[in-house]
Design an enzyme around this catalytic site. Sequence first.
Site, PDB file in Angstrom:
ATOM      1  N   GLY A  94       0.647  -4.354  -7.473  1.00 30.14           N
ATOM      2  CA  GLY A  94      -0.100  -3.102  -7.641  1.00 30.14           C
ATOM      3  C   GLY A  94      -0.684  -2.882  -9.012  1.00 30.14           C
ATOM      4  N   GLU A  95       0.146  -2.919 -10.055  1.00 33.90           N
ATOM      5  CA  GLU A  95      -0.313  -2.549 -11.385  1.00 33.90           C
ATOM      6  C   GLU A  95      -0.878  -3.687 -12.228  1.00 33.90           C
ATOM      7  OE1 GLU A  95       2.747  -1.737 -10.189  1.00 33.90           O
ATOM      8  OE2 GLU A  95       2.347   0.345  -9.709  1.00 33.90           O
ATOM      9  N   PRO A  96      -0.336  -4.893 -12.183  1.00 29.84           N
ATOM     10  CA  PRO A  96      -0.836  -5.933 -13.099  1.00 29.84           C
ATOM     11  C   PRO A  96      -2.341  -6.184 -13.062  1.00 29.84           C
ATOM     12  CG  PRO A  96       1.240  -6.618 -12.158  1.00 29.84           C
ATOM     13  CD  PRO A  96       0.835  -5.360 -11.445  1.00 29.84           C
ATOM     14  N   PRO A  97      -3.018  -6.167 -11.914  1.00 36.71           N
ATOM     15  CA  PRO A  97      -4.466  -6.412 -11.936  1.00 36.71           C
ATOM     16  C   PRO A  97      -5.255  -5.337 -12.691  1.00 36.71           C
ATOM     17  CG  PRO A  97      -3.605  -6.839  -9.764  1.00 36.71           C
ATOM     18  CD  PRO A  97      -2.507  -6.182 -10.538  1.00 36.71           C
ATOM     19  N   LEU A  98      -4.669  -4.151 -12.863  1.00 42.92           N
ATOM     20  CA  LEU A  98      -5.344  -3.119 -13.649  1.00 42.92           C
ATOM     21  C   LEU A  98      -5.630  -3.640 -15.051  1.00 42.92           C
ATOM     22  CD1 LEU A  98      -4.940   0.565 -13.621  1.00 42.92           C
ATOM     23  CD2 LEU A  98      -4.461  -0.504 -15.797  1.00 42.92           C
TER      24      LEU A  98
END
Length: 163
Positions: free
Chosen positions: A107-111
């Site tokens: 969920g968050e790492p690609p941000l």
Amino acid sequence: MDSHGTEVEVDVLTGETQIVRSDILYDCGESLNPAIDVGQAEGAFVMGLGYWLSEHNVYDPTTGENLTDGTWEYKPPTTKDIPVDFRVTLLPNAPNPVGFLRSKAVGEPPLNLSNSALFAVKRAVEAAREEISQDVFFPLDAPATVDRIQTLCSVDPSQFTLQ
């Protein structure tokens, strides 16, 4: 391990940015559901695009009140902000031996990968400034809004010519 790259086009007269292409190679371990993981990576990336390119929050210096609480002032990403060619690939054969069913967070790492858009915009502005002999260092703080980009392009109407 993740890898990403973004290609942009910047209109030096208006400061408008078009994200032409973004490629992401994302390591989510052994994907439990590739369709969901790709969707999560795309969504996080687009959220990050808003952070880096359009979502400028302004607060009243004395009261702390948010002055950009509506869509007239606050600009979250829209469908036009999504890369024209958007490719997300999950790294194959990369199980996480200590993760739940050999998976990793998605969920968050690609941000964090969306910062490539800010760097691509900075490089495009640098190229535009080189053409008019203004190739000196300049900071490009986030968010790189349309007005900031246009100002940094250093376009002077005296440079315009008709042929």
